[in-house]
Write an enzyme that holds these catalytic residues in place. Sequence first.
Site, PDB file in Angstrom:
ATOM      1  CD1 TRP A   1      26.980  35.618  47.919  1.00  0.00           C
ATOM      2  CD2 TRP A   1      28.333  35.413  49.689  1.00  0.00           C
ATOM      3  NE1 TRP A   1      28.259  35.513  47.457  1.00  0.00           N
ATOM      4  CE2 TRP A   1      29.111  35.388  48.516  1.00  0.00           C
ATOM      5  CE3 TRP A   1      28.978  35.301  50.922  1.00  0.00           C
ATOM      6  CZ2 TRP A   1      30.495  35.255  48.543  1.00  0.00           C
ATOM      7  CZ3 TRP A   1      30.363  35.173  50.948  1.00  0.00           C
ATOM      8  CH2 TRP A   1      31.101  35.155  49.769  1.00  0.00           C
TER       9      TRP A   1
ATOM     10  NE  ARG B   1      23.352  45.657  50.508  1.00  0.00           N
ATOM     11  CZ  ARG B   1      24.193  45.907  51.502  1.00  0.00           C
ATOM     12  NH1 ARG B   1      24.832  44.941  52.076  1.00  0.00           N
ATOM     13  NH2 ARG B   1      24.391  47.117  51.927  1.00  0.00           N
TER      14      ARG B   1
ATOM     15  CD  GLU C   1      39.382  48.128  39.400  1.00  0.00           C
ATOM     16  OE1 GLU C   1      39.826  47.363  40.269  1.00  0.00           O
ATOM     17  OE2 GLU C   1      38.161  48.271  39.205  1.00  0.00           O
TER      18      GLU C   1
ATOM     19  CD  GLU D   1      34.237  42.667  39.690  1.00  0.00           C
ATOM     20  OE1 GLU D   1      34.736  43.792  39.618  1.00  0.00           O
ATOM     21  OE2 GLU D   1      33.650  42.248  40.685  1.00  0.00           O
TER      22      GLU D   1
ATOM     23  CG  HIS E   1      61.369  38.883  34.513  1.00  0.00           C
ATOM     24  ND1 HIS E   1      62.722  38.720  34.344  1.00  0.00           N
ATOM     25  CD2 HIS E   1      61.137  40.202  34.317  1.00  0.00           C
ATOM     26  CE1 HIS E   1      63.288  39.891  34.076  1.00  0.00           C
ATOM     27  NE2 HIS E   1      62.339  40.805  34.051  1.00  0.00           N
TER      28      HIS E   1
ATOM     29  CE  LYS F   1      28.456  47.875  44.997  1.00  0.00           C
ATOM     30  NZ  LYS F   1      29.511  48.039  43.983  1.00  0.00           N
TER      31      LYS F   1
END
Length: 603
Positions: free
Chosen positions: A73, A26, A480, A487, A503, A598
């Site tokens: 965390w 996690r 994605e 990541e 652009h 996670k």
Amino acid sequence: MCGIVGIIGKSAKEVVLDGLANLEYRGYDSAGIYLNDLKGRGYLTKATGRIKNLRAKMTQDEDGLVGIGHTRWATHGKPTVANAHPQFDETNRFYMVHNGVIENYQELKAKYLSDVNFQSDTDTEVIVQLISKVVNDKKVDTFTALKMVLAEVKGSYAILLVDNTIPDHIFIAKNKSPLMLGLGKDFNVIASDALSVLDQTKTFIDLADGQVGDITKANYVLENLAGEKIQAKPYEVNIDPNAASKDTYEFYMLKEICEQPSVLRHLAQYYLDEEGKPKVDQEIVDALIRADRLYIFAAGTSYHAGLVGKVLFEKFANIPTEVGLASEAGYHFPMMSKKPLFIFLSQSGETADSRVVLQEAIKRNIPTLTLTNVLGSTLAREASYSMSLEAGPEIAVASTKAYTAQVVVEAILAKAMGERTGDDAAKNFALKENLALAAEGVEQVIFSKEKIEQLAKEYLVLSRNAFYIGRGIDYPLALEAALKLKEVSYIQTEGFAAAELKHGTISLIEKNTPVIGLINDPITADLMRGNIEEVVSRGASVITIASKKLAKPEDDIILPDIDYYLTPLVSVVAAQLFAYYASKAKGLDVDKPRNLAKSVTVE
Ligand code: F6R
């Protein structure tokens, strides 16, 4: 995100450490444990970094019949030993682990604890110091003090508390952060995720928000904050503990990428009948059909799956569909149609940002449907309806098979809706056949993984930045693909609608900038080739991923042909493998990218 494991009635050290290790996926930056041997000896150990650092700090004779442990965390305060949990009070009587965020901790600290000497920067310490103060000043027992303090707390929490004057109890509390009680014979376990203690028991009770408990080795009492008793019905968890093992793979991420063909085949069997007709709860289809507009809310990868879902719902169910970032919609609620239905996409079912939107929808009586990989999760329980993604436990922080499962379940729902309303596109949508083709296609991509590894090493590893570009359904896929690469490999990557580059962003293209072009959309394939030429002529190193029928011999990865609307199921796998091999070649911890978690249970 933070993990909690506690046990009472059994040798605790290994259960807690192993349980925390099961939650490692996690993401966390420090860990700690408090053990009490019920003979007057307590042991507190905390360490930064991995569980192995914590284990290394403990001596062999340190164990207890009660233990609480935590992986942290960091939210309030840096990842230091002082800020790691368990946190304790000034008198060293109370030890607490906590997941979540106490929003009013500064106010509580200023109001009640100005005379207390704090050891950490955490919001958790405020709570444990306050419980200690209430016990001393008001002469109440610990369980009562816990309830009194929590009645003043604003925020999210899953809490375990040990009072070392009565160490044969663990006091627990839950609000907006997951917490479950596992029942054993002469012992009980408490955890933030059943997966962490499945080797101890399969019988669980999920605590609901606002519930507190007093747990001993042979008993448990659950109450609400007002002290009213709560009867909860235990249930059996039927997850195969082996499904969460790494098998022979070096990293979970690769294992989970390689599981996608089975996930696709399983979903086809699970949600489609012999003739390929959707087998979806009629109540859910009825609710979807009653809506005049669908609103999909999610975060990160799930949000990207939602963007593909919009295309599927509009094409096959003929219903306008909006997709929103949950974190934005929660506090700036979008303008609604007259009969909206909200769909929440969430692998974990615990994402706090999505839950804020769900709560708001409940208040406004908007029907809600959660698509999640964890059926007992908060978002599944609280929505009007829920459906399982059936992807099996996803351990690597980077989501892979849950994304493909989300896209498939959206396709199934879109077909179910369209067939009910007599839509020709839905009737002719050969979903079952295409899922079989997609499963084979994914196998072919996985088969070519050495080539992807070699391209990743050649083009990506030494680069600081990269681009994915696509048009049509390849645009959400580019988003994605870029998220996946950045990541896990830390290469700054942007996903772009290919024509938009000119652009503005094309100014970033220089010699050897890697650009990965996705070519699956027959309508814009030629234009896409033109957009690729534009970056080539500015020095970019281009990798092309194309469907067979649109491919040219010089394309790098050629994907088997499937229905255009399902191409993300196959092309995403190439992108996942690029990310995996770039990360691996850089020597990074693929499964646990820095700073990430996670299941993101803070807003
Ligand atoms: C990226 C990733 C995240 C999650 C996001 C939402 O690989 O996993 O972007 O998709 O945090 O999480 P869930 O789907 O659990 O709501």
